[in-house]
Design an enzyme around this catalytic site. Sequence first.
Site, PDB file in Angstrom:
ATOM      1  N   CYS A 134       9.493   9.924  31.458  1.00 54.11           N
ATOM      2  CA  CYS A 134       9.024   9.023  32.468  1.00 54.11           C
ATOM      3  C   CYS A 134       9.107   9.695  33.658  1.00 54.11           C
ATOM      4  O   CYS A 134       8.681   9.205  34.800  1.00 54.11           O
ATOM      5  CB  CYS A 134      10.125   7.898  32.759  1.00 54.11           C
ATOM      6  SG  CYS A 134      10.424   6.855  31.351  1.00 54.11           S
ATOM      7  N   PHE A 182       9.357  -0.481  26.694  1.00 53.59           N
ATOM      8  CA  PHE A 182       8.098   0.395  27.031  1.00 53.59           C
ATOM      9  C   PHE A 182       6.804  -0.439  26.540  1.00 53.59           C
ATOM     10  O   PHE A 182       6.892  -1.307  25.816  1.00 53.59           O
ATOM     11  CB  PHE A 182       8.132   1.548  25.777  1.00 53.59           C
ATOM     12  CG  PHE A 182       9.396   2.485  26.606  1.00 53.59           C
ATOM     13  CD1 PHE A 182       9.456   3.126  27.804  1.00 53.59           C
ATOM     14  CD2 PHE A 182      10.600   2.656  25.840  1.00 53.59           C
ATOM     15  CE1 PHE A 182      10.311   3.798  28.014  1.00 53.59           C
ATOM     16  CE2 PHE A 182      11.815   3.335  26.303  1.00 53.59           C
ATOM     17  CZ  PHE A 182      11.440   4.134  27.376  1.00 53.59           C
ATOM     18  N   HIS A 276      10.294   4.761  39.925  1.00 53.76           N
ATOM     19  CA  HIS A 276       9.920   4.756  38.882  1.00 53.76           C
ATOM     20  C   HIS A 276      11.085   3.382  38.128  1.00 53.76           C
ATOM     21  O   HIS A 276      12.021   3.604  38.291  1.00 53.76           O
ATOM     22  CB  HIS A 276      10.079   5.923  37.829  1.00 53.76           C
ATOM     23  CG  HIS A 276       9.994   5.499  36.402  1.00 53.76           C
ATOM     24  ND1 HIS A 276       8.852   4.944  35.810  1.00 53.76           N
ATOM     25  CD2 HIS A 276      11.128   5.614  35.357  1.00 53.76           C
ATOM     26  CE1 HIS A 276       9.217   4.753  34.531  1.00 53.76           C
ATOM     27  NE2 HIS A 276      10.618   5.265  34.189  1.00 53.76           N
ATOM     28  N   ASN A 309       7.996  -0.834  31.310  1.00 56.73           N
ATOM     29  CA  ASN A 309       8.286   0.780  31.584  1.00 56.73           C
ATOM     30  C   ASN A 309       7.256   1.491  31.056  1.00 56.73           C
ATOM     31  O   ASN A 309       6.984   1.401  29.643  1.00 56.73           O
ATOM     32  CB  ASN A 309       9.573   1.126  31.206  1.00 56.73           C
ATOM     33  CG  ASN A 309       9.732   2.774  31.297  1.00 56.73           C
ATOM     34  OD1 ASN A 309       8.853   3.410  31.569  1.00 56.73           O
ATOM     35  ND2 ASN A 309      11.067   2.858  31.394  1.00 56.73           N
TER      36      ASN A 309
HETATM   37  C1  LIG Z   1      18.814  -3.393  28.184  1.00 51.73           C
HETATM   38  C2  LIG Z   1      18.967  -3.968  29.551  1.00 51.73           C
HETATM   39  C3  LIG Z   1      17.825  -4.934  29.733  1.00 51.73           C
HETATM   40  C4  LIG Z   1      20.312  -4.943  29.505  1.00 51.73           C
HETATM   41  O1  LIG Z   1      20.395  -5.472  30.630  1.00 51.73           O
HETATM   42  P1  LIG Z   1      21.972  -5.632  31.444  1.00 51.73           P
HETATM   43  O2  LIG Z   1      22.481  -4.026  31.135  1.00 51.73           O
HETATM   44  O3  LIG Z   1      21.873  -6.075  32.770  1.00 51.73           O
HETATM   45  O4  LIG Z   1      22.603  -6.558  30.297  1.00 51.73           O
HETATM   46  P2  LIG Z   1      23.958  -6.440  29.465  1.00 51.73           P
HETATM   47  O5  LIG Z   1      24.912  -5.356  30.171  1.00 51.73           O
HETATM   48  O6  LIG Z   1      24.299  -7.691  29.217  1.00 51.73           O
HETATM   49  O7  LIG Z   1      23.357  -5.789  28.143  1.00 51.73           O
HETATM   50  C5  LIG Z   1      22.605  -6.632  27.122  1.00 51.73           C
HETATM   51  C6  LIG Z   1      22.879  -5.945  25.945  1.00 51.73           C
HETATM   52  O8  LIG Z   1      22.184  -4.689  25.773  1.00 51.73           O
HETATM   53  C7  LIG Z   1      23.207  -3.641  25.313  1.00 51.73           C
HETATM   54  N1  LIG Z   1      22.573  -2.287  25.860  1.00 51.73           N
HETATM   55  C8  LIG Z   1      22.282  -2.170  27.355  1.00 51.73           C
HETATM   56  N2  LIG Z   1      22.000  -0.928  27.357  1.00 51.73           N
HETATM   57  C9  LIG Z   1      21.959  -0.452  26.386  1.00 51.73           C
HETATM   58  C10 LIG Z   1      21.271   1.003  25.516  1.00 51.73           C
HETATM   59  N3  LIG Z   1      21.090   1.920  26.730  1.00 51.73           N
HETATM   60  N4  LIG Z   1      21.608   1.154  24.426  1.00 51.73           N
HETATM   61  C11 LIG Z   1      21.898   0.109  23.617  1.00 51.73           C
HETATM   62  N5  LIG Z   1      22.467  -1.210  23.901  1.00 51.73           N
HETATM   63  C12 LIG Z   1      22.348  -1.288  25.234  1.00 51.73           C
HETATM   64  C13 LIG Z   1      24.254  -4.164  25.812  1.00 51.73           C
HETATM   65  O9  LIG Z   1      25.613  -3.378  25.094  1.00 51.73           O
HETATM   66  C14 LIG Z   1      24.266  -5.638  25.525  1.00 51.73           C
HETATM   67  O10 LIG Z   1      24.446  -5.874  24.362  1.00 51.73           O
HETATM   68  P3  LIG Z   1      25.273  -7.246  23.842  1.00 51.73           P
HETATM   69  O11 LIG Z   1      24.408  -8.329  24.215  1.00 51.73           O
HETATM   70  O12 LIG Z   1      25.248  -7.230  22.044  1.00 51.73           O
HETATM   71  O13 LIG Z   1      26.743  -7.184  24.188  1.00 51.73           O
HETATM   72  C15 LIG Z   1      19.319  -3.087  30.434  1.00 51.73           C
HETATM   73  O14 LIG Z   1      20.412  -2.423  30.604  1.00 51.73           O
HETATM   74  C16 LIG Z   1      18.146  -1.876  30.674  1.00 51.73           C
HETATM   75  O15 LIG Z   1      17.002  -2.122  31.148  1.00 51.73           O
HETATM   76  N6  LIG Z   1      18.502  -0.731  30.268  1.00 51.73           N
HETATM   77  C17 LIG Z   1      17.700   0.250  30.226  1.00 51.73           C
HETATM   78  C18 LIG Z   1      17.937   1.407  31.285  1.00 51.73           C
HETATM   79  C19 LIG Z   1      17.364   2.813  30.744  1.00 51.73           C
HETATM   80  O16 LIG Z   1      17.907   3.673  30.175  1.00 51.73           O
HETATM   81  N7  LIG Z   1      16.142   3.088  31.317  1.00 51.73           N
HETATM   82  C20 LIG Z   1      15.543   4.201  31.050  1.00 51.73           C
HETATM   83  C21 LIG Z   1      14.522   4.085  30.367  1.00 51.73           C
HETATM   84  S1  LIG Z   1      13.581   5.623  30.037  1.00 51.73           S
HETATM   85  C22 LIG Z   1      13.105   6.147  31.225  1.00 51.73           C
HETATM   86  O17 LIG Z   1      12.482   5.465  32.290  1.00 51.73           O
HETATM   87  C23 LIG Z   1      12.557   7.639  31.404  1.00 51.73           C
HETATM   88  C24 LIG Z   1      12.273   8.356  30.044  1.00 51.73           C
HETATM   89  O18 LIG Z   1      12.108   7.718  28.985  1.00 51.73           O
HETATM   90  O19 LIG Z   1      11.755   9.341  30.155  1.00 51.73           O
END
Ligand SMILES: CC(C)(COP(=O)(O)OP(=O)(O)OC[C@H]1O[C@@H](n2cnc3c(N)ncnc32)[C@H](O)[C@@H]1OP(=O)(O)O)[C@@H](O)C(=O)NCCC(=O)NCCSC(=O)CC(=O)O
Length: 353
Positions: A134, A182, A276, A309
């Site tokens: 990303c 994604f 981003h 994303n």
């Molecule tokens: C997944 C989400 C939509 C969930 O939203 P919230 O965090 O507000 O909600 P929440 O805390 O109730 O979480 C909902 C459920 O998702 C799970 N959960 C959250 N993040 C997690 C993760 N990284 N891995 C595994 N599970 C995950 C929680 O445990 C929960 O499970 P349960 O419901 O069972 O309790 C968000 O956390 C999100 O967008 N995370 C991604 C952020 C990220 O890492 N982005 C980078 C992308 S890579 C990038 O951009 C760069 C690259 O790749 O190079």
Amino acid sequence: VPQDVFAENLFRVTNSDHLPELKEKLKRICEKSGIEKRHFHLTEETVAAHPELLDRELPSLDTRVDMTADAVPKLAQCAAAKAIAEWGRPAADITHLVFSTYSACQAPSADLRLAALLGLRPTVSRTMLSLHGCYGGGRALSLAKELAENNRGARVLVACSEMTLVCFGAPDGGNIVGHALFGDGAGAVVVGAGPFLDGERRPIFEMVSATQTTIPRTEHALGMRVSGGGIDFHLAIQVPTLVGQNVEQCLVDAFRGAIVDDDDHGRWNDLFWAVHPGGRPILDKIDKVLMLEAEKLAASRHVLREYGNLSGATIVFVLDELRRGRSPLPEWGALLAFGPGITIEAMVLRCPR
Ligand SMILES: CC(C)(COP(=O)(O)OP(=O)(O)OC[C@H]1O[C@@H](n2cnc3c(N)ncnc32)[C@H](O)[C@@H]1OP(=O)(O)O)[C@@H](O)C(=O)NCCC(=O)NCCSC(=O)CC(=O)O
């Protein structure tokens, strides 16, 4: 694909309906993702014709490389042709090409194919950025700035093209967040540093200064790994917090000596913002840490909502959204992109008056 039907579709297409708890979890994640729809090159028909794409234990890298070898540069061509048309000069005037993707696994690569599709000169100087994830778009723009400023008359085409089919597979506990986030897309930008050529459009953004920072001891938090079964994404749950804890210092470093005093937090709201949208909680953390007014990350949230994303290509969509905005932008702005490392690309932007 609308996000509210994505989980049902995915579990049906991948024959995974025997995992109802995982499906419910994906539905919960999709609801919280801030995404309304995404676009994919891969169709149900293609998945049905290639069962090896569903089972990580089956070798599928050949299939994925064959599919992306053509599709990734063609998607980039659509974006690049528009960028070149808006720029106002013939494609043959492009002197450098920087191509960023996580979907290239061969040489010669998508950069050479794109150069041929666009009719670039055989002397065009090509650079391929692979698997930067990303932050690839931010890195490509930063490199284009260096190339343009150090080669008089250079015109650098930046192309970012991303396709999730390299990482597509049946859902499991490890890849569920990636499935929800994604999407596929491509963006392109022409970068130059003067002197102006006849017919050339005046610049929309100026890249004033750029920094790259790696957050120490976070290399295991975010990553991609190529195997015989395709590319696996790893996204640790701590990523939004880690970005939130480090982003302000990166900005202070990027702006040092430009316009912001080290301890002057209030000034962040004087800027326009191209961030981003790695995920909704990442944008929420940045909003909170920098105490930004509600509309400052509107372009990022819009792109996340409409496309998901798009990895390295996303930042180009955000810049495009900003320039299309109804009200004039402030003179100064900040660009932020994040990826494996954890790497943070920060850039000071300016809208020429
Ligand atoms: C997944 C989400 C939509 C969930 O939203 P919230 O965090 O507000 O909600 P929440 O805390 O109730 O979480 C909902 C459920 O998702 C799970 N959960 C959250 N993040 C997690 C993760 N990284 N891995 C595994 N599970 C995950 C929680 O445990 C929960 O499970 P349960 O419901 O069972 O309790 C968000 O956390 C999100 O967008 N995370 C991604 C952020 C990220 O890492 N982005 C980078 C992308 S890579 C990038 O951009 C760069 C690259 O790749 O190079």
